[in-house]
Scaffold this motif. Structure first.
Motif, PDB file in Angstrom:
ATOM      1  N   GLU A  47      41.807  39.912  46.387  1.00  0.00           N
ATOM      2  CA  GLU A  47      42.477  40.594  47.491  1.00  0.00           C
ATOM      3  C   GLU A  47      43.940  40.164  47.640  1.00  0.00           C
ATOM      4  OE1 GLU A  47      41.691  43.071  49.706  1.00  0.00           O
ATOM      5  OE2 GLU A  47      39.960  43.389  48.410  1.00  0.00           O
ATOM      6  N   MET A  48      44.208  38.895  47.384  1.00  0.00           N
ATOM      7  CA  MET A  48      45.582  38.393  47.486  1.00  0.00           C
ATOM      8  C   MET A  48      46.403  38.732  46.248  1.00  0.00           C
ATOM      9  SD  MET A  48      45.549  37.208  50.467  1.00  0.00           S
ATOM     10  CE  MET A  48      47.146  36.468  50.546  1.00  0.00           C
ATOM     11  N   LYS A  49      45.767  39.358  45.273  1.00  0.00           N
ATOM     12  CA  LYS A  49      46.415  39.760  44.012  1.00  0.00           C
ATOM     13  C   LYS A  49      46.882  38.560  43.190  1.00  0.00           C
ATOM     14  CE  LYS A  49      46.789  44.352  45.029  1.00  0.00           C
ATOM     15  NZ  LYS A  49      45.496  44.757  45.456  1.00  0.00           N
ATOM     16  N   TRP A  50      46.271  37.386  43.449  1.00  0.00           N
ATOM     17  CA  TRP A  50      46.567  36.207  42.638  1.00  0.00           C
ATOM     18  C   TRP A  50      45.786  36.256  41.336  1.00  0.00           C
ATOM     19  CZ3 TRP A  50      45.898  32.305  47.215  1.00  0.00           C
ATOM     20  CH2 TRP A  50      46.986  32.441  48.079  1.00  0.00           C
ATOM     21  N   LEU A  51      44.731  37.042  41.344  1.00  0.00           N
ATOM     22  CA  LEU A  51      43.907  37.276  40.173  1.00  0.00           C
ATOM     23  C   LEU A  51      43.677  38.776  40.094  1.00  0.00           C
ATOM     24  CD1 LEU A  51      42.189  35.866  37.931  1.00  0.00           C
ATOM     25  CD2 LEU A  51      40.285  35.937  39.531  1.00  0.00           C
ATOM     26  N   LYS A  52      43.958  39.342  38.947  1.00  0.00           N
ATOM     27  CA  LYS A  52      43.794  40.785  38.793  1.00  0.00           C
ATOM     28  C   LYS A  52      42.373  41.095  38.340  1.00  0.00           C
ATOM     29  CE  LYS A  52      48.602  41.615  37.757  1.00  0.00           C
ATOM     30  NZ  LYS A  52      49.585  42.092  36.808  1.00  0.00           N
ATOM     31  N   LEU A  53      41.894  42.251  38.760  1.00  0.00           N
ATOM     32  CA  LEU A  53      40.551  42.672  38.386  1.00  0.00           C
ATOM     33  C   LEU A  53      40.399  42.741  36.871  1.00  0.00           C
ATOM     34  CD1 LEU A  53      37.772  43.629  39.291  1.00  0.00           C
ATOM     35  CD2 LEU A  53      38.684  45.952  39.377  1.00  0.00           C
ATOM     36  N   ALA A  54      41.443  43.131  36.192  1.00  0.00           N
ATOM     37  CA  ALA A  54      41.396  43.229  34.727  1.00  0.00           C
ATOM     38  C   ALA A  54      41.167  41.869  34.067  1.00  0.00           C
ATOM     39  CB  ALA A  54      42.694  43.844  34.209  1.00  0.00           C
ATOM     40  N   HIS A  55      41.455  40.786  34.802  1.00  0.00           N
ATOM     41  CA  HIS A  55      41.278  39.444  34.239  1.00  0.00           C
ATOM     42  C   HIS A  55      39.824  38.972  34.282  1.00  0.00           C
ATOM     43  CE1 HIS A  55      45.757  38.621  35.286  1.00  0.00           C
ATOM     44  NE2 HIS A  55      45.625  39.224  34.119  1.00  0.00           N
ATOM     45  N   VAL A  56      38.970  39.662  35.027  1.00  0.00           N
ATOM     46  CA  VAL A  56      37.563  39.250  35.123  1.00  0.00           C
ATOM     47  C   VAL A  56      36.573  40.407  34.954  1.00  0.00           C
ATOM     48  CG1 VAL A  56      37.992  37.220  36.561  1.00  0.00           C
ATOM     49  CG2 VAL A  56      37.622  39.424  37.646  1.00  0.00           C
ATOM     50  N   GLU A  57      37.070  41.617  34.864  1.00  0.00           N
ATOM     51  CA  GLU A  57      36.192  42.794  34.885  1.00  0.00           C
ATOM     52  C   GLU A  57      35.220  42.841  33.709  1.00  0.00           C
ATOM     53  OE1 GLU A  57      36.558  47.524  35.813  1.00  0.00           O
ATOM     54  OE2 GLU A  57      38.279  46.518  34.922  1.00  0.00           O
TER      55      GLU A  57
END
Length: 121
Positions: A47-57
């Motif tokens: 949510e804070m955009k410190w980790l992108k969804l693409a990095h864990v999807e």
């Protein structure tokens, strides 16, 4: 092979978040399981955009796709307590059936309640 490598790295990222949550839970003596805490920590990071969804999807998709493998240890545990299941199995089955029915009824009631509120507006 490249997709597998990416998924493996993403699983390591997920495990790192879980590890941080585990140590945070131990350090602060929180009454919350580290798995639940890591879920909220991961949600916060996304949510804070410190980790992108693409990095864990891709890693998360792989873990969810193989989720059945994570239930093998409990099944083995059940086999160890076969005598208990023979004696009390019907009670366990009854509780499962009643709780499932209650969850379904509450879910239907909640959906109806929200649908009625939408119709009023």
């Amino acid at each position: 092979m490249k997709k597998f490598k990416i998924a493996f790295i993403q699983i390591l990222v997920i495990m790192a978040v879980w590890s941080c949550a585990y140590w945070l839970q131990k350090l602060l003596n929180l009454p919350v399981a580290s798995g639940v805490l890591s879920f909220f920590l991961l949600l916060f990071l996304l949510e804070m955009k410190w980790l992108k969804l693409a990095h864990v999807e891709r890693g998360a998709d792989l873990l969810l796709g193989e989720l059945l493998l994570f239930f093998i240890p409990p099944v083995v545990g059940i086999i160890q307590y076969q005598e208990l299941l023979i004696v009390s199995g019907w009670k366990i089955l009854l509780v499962i059936m009643i709780s499932t029915a209650l969850v379904m009824m509450v879910s239907v009631s909640a959906v109806r309640m929200f649908l009625v509120q939408d119709d009023m507006e």
